[in-house]
Write an enzyme that holds these catalytic residues in place. Structure first.
Site, short mmCIF file in Angstrom:
data_model
loop_
_atom_site.label_atom_id
_atom_site.label_comp_id
_atom_site.label_asym_id
_atom_site.label_seq_id
_atom_site.Cartn_x
_atom_site.Cartn_y
_atom_site.Cartn_z
N ASP A 148 -13.80 23.35 69.91
CA ASP A 148 -13.22 22.02 69.75
C ASP A 148 -11.73 22.05 70.04
O ASP A 148 -11.26 22.88 70.82
CB ASP A 148 -13.51 21.53 68.32
CG ASP A 148 -13.76 20.03 68.26
OD1 ASP A 148 -12.81 19.25 68.45
OD2 ASP A 148 -14.93 19.64 68.02
N HIS A 181 -9.59 16.39 65.57
CA HIS A 181 -11.03 16.32 65.80
C HIS A 181 -11.75 17.57 65.30
O HIS A 181 -12.74 17.50 64.55
CB HIS A 181 -11.28 16.12 67.30
CG HIS A 181 -12.70 15.85 67.67
ND1 HIS A 181 -13.60 16.86 67.91
CD2 HIS A 181 -13.36 14.69 67.87
CE1 HIS A 181 -14.78 16.33 68.23
NE2 HIS A 181 -14.66 15.01 68.22
N SER A 337 -19.83 13.08 67.62
CA SER A 337 -19.11 14.30 67.23
C SER A 337 -19.29 14.60 65.76
O SER A 337 -19.31 15.76 65.35
CB SER A 337 -17.62 14.15 67.52
OG SER A 337 -17.32 14.35 68.87
#
Length: 391
Positions: A148, A181, A337
């Site tokens: 990520d 994220h 996600s």
């Protein structure tokens, strides 16, 4: 003397037995410079491995010093070299997080308030009791590789259970998360407060920077995980892939299959483009567990991809997890996600409770535990995640 410079990036996958013989030839056959030969590509310790096993070269600066350079011509030439299995031009990869949910930094919600977001996976009905019940082992001794944007590794959600695996994105100097994220994803997998598998290990594999990432960074990250898994005594390995390509990638598909062939569980995002997940990678790879997003009413999220390549749905709307402003920060995000780490955490729970399985068997086991025919407007898929092992 150069009149112009064009830089293209390619991924070249070779048969393992061809690597040593052809590296120098590939460097000279088009009279170009080839650099950044991947250090993990050839395992000298395993000379008797299957000759069909693949490896990866990275040509990060395949530069032609003449004005009429034709990258398609070069790519076609490379494809004809003996031992070359695949050549693909690198392109951008994308996070599968929706930006519709406002950020709520430094919130003061209590554990009973936040447990709704994992509470959905310990009940087969929408009867939320405000508590999340999970097995005592809680993912212990399972390694979850988070490919990520990096992770805020000092966050209290991961204390004592996180390490840096590697940094593979262009221009990235460390494993820090500049976007939030990866930290959010890791918190859903194994955060002390927000996580599904609260005792699992998190391994930070950074493949994206502040401005995103590309296919080369992703393949480097996957190659690292494959080699780390092969060299580790602990074979309880799961990869979280909360990203997607806009189009199908043969190289990414080949490497995902290489992961599962080696016993690594791959859990991939269906994508956020409201289209058939079979059109994108890694969602379309059969050996991956592909996850689409549902909301708290068990409807398919309006942004989520769908279709026959989707294996399972998991919560992906208004999900609360760790964030990056400080070591106690948290935030709500939407997106497939956020659905993927719910399933990664569930696989970790399964492994720590019942033991590991080959990836194909694990996929079947997770689907068998899911609540069937519960997702509204699922298109071709109707499974919703629900784990009896959490009771």
């Amino acid at each position: 003397e150069a009149t112009s410079t064009t830089t293209e990036k390619f991924i070249v996958i070779l048969a393992k037995n061809a690597a040593n013989n052809h590296f120098n030839m590939l460097s000279t056959c088009l009279e170009k410079k080839v650099n950044n030969f991947d250090p993990f590509a050839i395992s000298q310790e395993e000379p008797n491995k299957d000759e069909n096993e693949v490896l990866v070269f990275y040509f990060d600066s395949f530069t032609a010093y003449f004005s009429d350079f034709d990258s398609d011509f070069a790519m076609n030439k490379l494809k004809k070299v003996e031992g070359v299995q695949l050549v693909e031009k690198s392109f951008k990869i994308y996070l599968t997080r929706s930006m519709t949910t406002p950020t709520l930094k430094n919130n003061k919600l209590t554990k009973s308030n936040t447990s709704l977001y994992v509470n959905r996976i310990d009940t087969d009905k929408r009867k939320y009791d405000g508590f999340y019940t999970y097995p005592t082992n809680a993912g212990r001794a399972v390694n979850a590789y988070v490919m990520d944007t990096g992770i805020r590794m000092t966050h209290h959600e991961f204390k004592g259970r996180i390490k840096l695996g590697g940094v593979f994105c262009n221009g990235c100097v460390n494993g820090d998360d500049e976007l939030g994220h990866g930290t959010h994803v890791a918190g859903i997998i194994a955060g002390t407060t927000y996580g599904v598998a609260k005792l699992a290990n998190i391994i930070n594999v950074r493949i994206m920077g502040k401005y995103g990432g590309d296919l080369i960074a992703a393949t480097k990250g996957i190659n690292y995980v494959i080699n780390a898994h092969k060299n580790a005594k602990n074979k309880n390995s799961i990869i979280n892939m909360s990203f997607s390509t806009l189009n199908y990638s043969d190289a990414l598909a080949a490497l995902v299959k290489e992961c599962t062939d080696n016993g690594i569980h791959v859990v991939a995002s269906a994508g956020n483009d409201h289209k058939d997940a079979c059109l994108v990678t890694p969602a379309s790879v059969p050996s991956a567990i592909t996850v689409a997003a549902s909301d708290k009413l068990d409807k398919r999220a309006n942004f989520s991809n769908y279709g026959p390549c989707v294996d399972i749905y998991a919560p992906g709307v208004k999900i609360l997890s760790a964030f990056t402003s400080n070591d106690n920060d948290s935030v709500f995000f939407d997106g497939a996600s956020m659905s993927v780490p719910h399933v990664v955490g569930t696989v970790a729970l399964y492994i720590s409770t019942y033991g590991n399985l080959p990836p194909s068997n694990m996929s079947n086991a997770i689907i068998s535990l899911a609540t069937k025919n519960i997702i509204k407007n699922p298109n071709s898929t109707s499974f919703g995640i629900n784990q009896d092992i959490c009771y």
